[in-house]
Write a protein that holds these residues in place. Structure first.
Motif, mmCIF file in Angstrom:
data_model
loop_
_atom_site.group_PDB
_atom_site.id
_atom_site.type_symbol
_atom_site.label_atom_id
_atom_site.label_comp_id
_atom_site.label_asym_id
_atom_site.label_seq_id
_atom_site.Cartn_x
_atom_site.Cartn_y
_atom_site.Cartn_z
ATOM 1 N N LEU A 65 31.465 44.935 42.967
ATOM 2 C CA LEU A 65 30.537 44.303 42.025
ATOM 3 C C LEU A 65 31.310 43.374 41.112
ATOM 4 O O LEU A 65 32.468 43.644 40.782
ATOM 5 C CB LEU A 65 29.862 45.352 41.122
ATOM 6 C CG LEU A 65 28.912 46.334 41.729
ATOM 7 C CD1 LEU A 65 28.517 47.384 40.685
ATOM 8 C CD2 LEU A 65 27.671 45.620 42.238
ATOM 9 N N SER A 66 30.658 42.314 40.654
ATOM 10 C CA SER A 66 31.173 41.487 39.568
ATOM 11 C C SER A 66 30.131 41.514 38.461
ATOM 12 O O SER A 66 28.949 41.256 38.723
ATOM 13 C CB SER A 66 31.412 40.048 40.028
ATOM 14 O OG SER A 66 32.501 39.985 40.917
ATOM 15 N N ILE A 67 30.573 41.841 37.255
ATOM 16 C CA ILE A 67 29.660 41.927 36.111
ATOM 17 C C ILE A 67 30.188 41.012 35.023
ATOM 18 O O ILE A 67 31.301 41.206 34.519
ATOM 19 C CB ILE A 67 29.532 43.372 35.605
ATOM 20 C CG1 ILE A 67 28.965 44.262 36.728
ATOM 21 C CG2 ILE A 67 28.663 43.430 34.352
ATOM 22 C CD1 ILE A 67 28.897 45.733 36.378
ATOM 23 N N GLU A 68 29.395 40.022 34.659
ATOM 24 C CA GLU A 68 29.776 39.108 33.579
ATOM 25 C C GLU A 68 29.327 39.695 32.250
ATOM 26 O O GLU A 68 28.191 40.143 32.094
ATOM 27 C CB GLU A 68 29.141 37.735 33.785
ATOM 28 C CG GLU A 68 29.572 36.730 32.740
ATOM 29 C CD GLU A 68 29.016 35.336 32.946
ATOM 30 O OE1 GLU A 68 29.309 34.468 32.106
ATOM 31 O OE2 GLU A 68 28.296 35.109 33.944
ATOM 32 N N VAL A 69 30.233 39.687 31.289
ATOM 33 C CA VAL A 69 29.952 40.184 29.939
ATOM 34 C C VAL A 69 30.273 39.085 28.935
ATOM 35 O O VAL A 69 30.934 38.106 29.263
ATOM 36 C CB VAL A 69 30.777 41.461 29.634
ATOM 37 C CG1 VAL A 69 30.399 42.599 30.589
ATOM 38 C CG2 VAL A 69 32.274 41.193 29.689
ATOM 39 N N ASP A 70 29.825 39.262 27.691
ATOM 40 C CA ASP A 70 30.089 38.238 26.684
ATOM 41 C C ASP A 70 31.461 38.382 26.041
ATOM 42 O O ASP A 70 31.965 37.437 25.448
ATOM 43 C CB ASP A 70 28.988 38.215 25.615
ATOM 44 C CG ASP A 70 28.842 39.515 24.853
ATOM 45 O OD1 ASP A 70 29.550 40.499 25.156
ATOM 46 O OD2 ASP A 70 27.995 39.561 23.937
ATOM 47 N N ASP A 71 32.108 39.559 26.156
ATOM 48 C CA ASP A 71 33.426 39.763 25.565
ATOM 49 C C ASP A 71 34.247 40.686 26.468
ATOM 50 O O ASP A 71 34.210 41.912 26.325
ATOM 51 C CB ASP A 71 33.298 40.361 24.164
ATOM 52 C CG ASP A 71 34.615 40.423 23.407
ATOM 53 O OD1 ASP A 71 35.694 40.376 24.042
ATOM 54 O OD2 ASP A 71 34.571 40.523 22.168
ATOM 55 N N VAL A 72 34.974 40.092 27.403
ATOM 56 C CA VAL A 72 35.730 40.870 28.382
ATOM 57 C C VAL A 72 36.810 41.719 27.724
ATOM 58 O O VAL A 72 37.086 42.836 28.167
ATOM 59 C CB VAL A 72 36.297 39.955 29.490
ATOM 60 C CG1 VAL A 72 37.449 39.120 28.993
ATOM 61 C CG2 VAL A 72 36.709 40.750 30.715
ATOM 62 N N ASP A 73 37.425 41.226 26.650
ATOM 63 C CA ASP A 73 38.486 41.986 25.998
ATOM 64 C C ASP A 73 37.943 43.233 25.304
ATOM 65 O O ASP A 73 38.603 44.278 25.300
ATOM 66 C CB ASP A 73 39.260 41.103 25.022
ATOM 67 C CG ASP A 73 40.052 40.024 25.751
ATOM 68 O OD1 ASP A 73 40.719 40.360 26.754
ATOM 69 O OD2 ASP A 73 39.992 38.856 25.340
ATOM 70 N N GLU A 74 36.758 43.158 24.751
ATOM 71 C CA GLU A 74 36.135 44.331 24.138
ATOM 72 C C GLU A 74 35.836 45.395 25.200
ATOM 73 O O GLU A 74 36.132 46.578 25.010
ATOM 74 C CB GLU A 74 34.837 43.963 23.418
ATOM 75 C CG GLU A 74 34.118 45.189 22.858
ATOM 76 C CD GLU A 74 32.714 44.892 22.352
ATOM 77 O OE1 GLU A 74 31.975 45.867 22.155
ATOM 78 O OE2 GLU A 74 32.355 43.713 22.184
#
Length: 117
Positions: A65-74
């Motif tokens: 799966l690939s999941i895009e998030v707004d803050d990858v570092d968090e």
């Protein structure tokens, strides 16, 4: 004819086993739970997408799966604190994403990413 959405269906002996990862870590909402199947949804809207790949980029394995998030570092910090196995990254990739790979409780390889540009 138009494709309205694409849903990833992952085999899980215990569908509840992914709840801490997908609901608690990633903030997805349970939108259907019949015991034998649990469906999670995010708040964003996106056009349906499907990727076919011979590798995951930079010589990595193809993630499930690939999941895009707004803050990858968090999300990365939260995943590490929760003890999830980080198998790659975080890395800034030449194609304009920052990402890391993590194993979910079911053993699936998940690419968590944010676009950088």
């Amino acid at each position: 004819m138009a494709v309205l959405r694409i849903i990833a269906n992952l085999t899980a002996a215990d569908p509840q086993a992914g709840r801490a990862f997908y609901q608690d870590l990633l903030g997805l909402e349970v939108v259907m739970d019949h015991g034998w199947i649990v469906t999670y949804a995010g708040q964003g809207s996106q056009t349906p997408q499907l990727s076919l790949a011979s590798e995951g980029g930079n010589g990595t394995p193809v993630p499930d799966l690939s999941i895009e998030v707004d803050d990858v570092d968090e999300v990365h910090a939260r995943a590490r604190a929760a003890g999830y196995a980080i198998t790659y990254g975080p890395a800034d990739e030449p194609w304009g994403v920052r990402r890391f790979f993590v194993r979910d409780p079911l053993g699936r390889l998940v690419n968590i990413l944010s676009h950088t540009g």
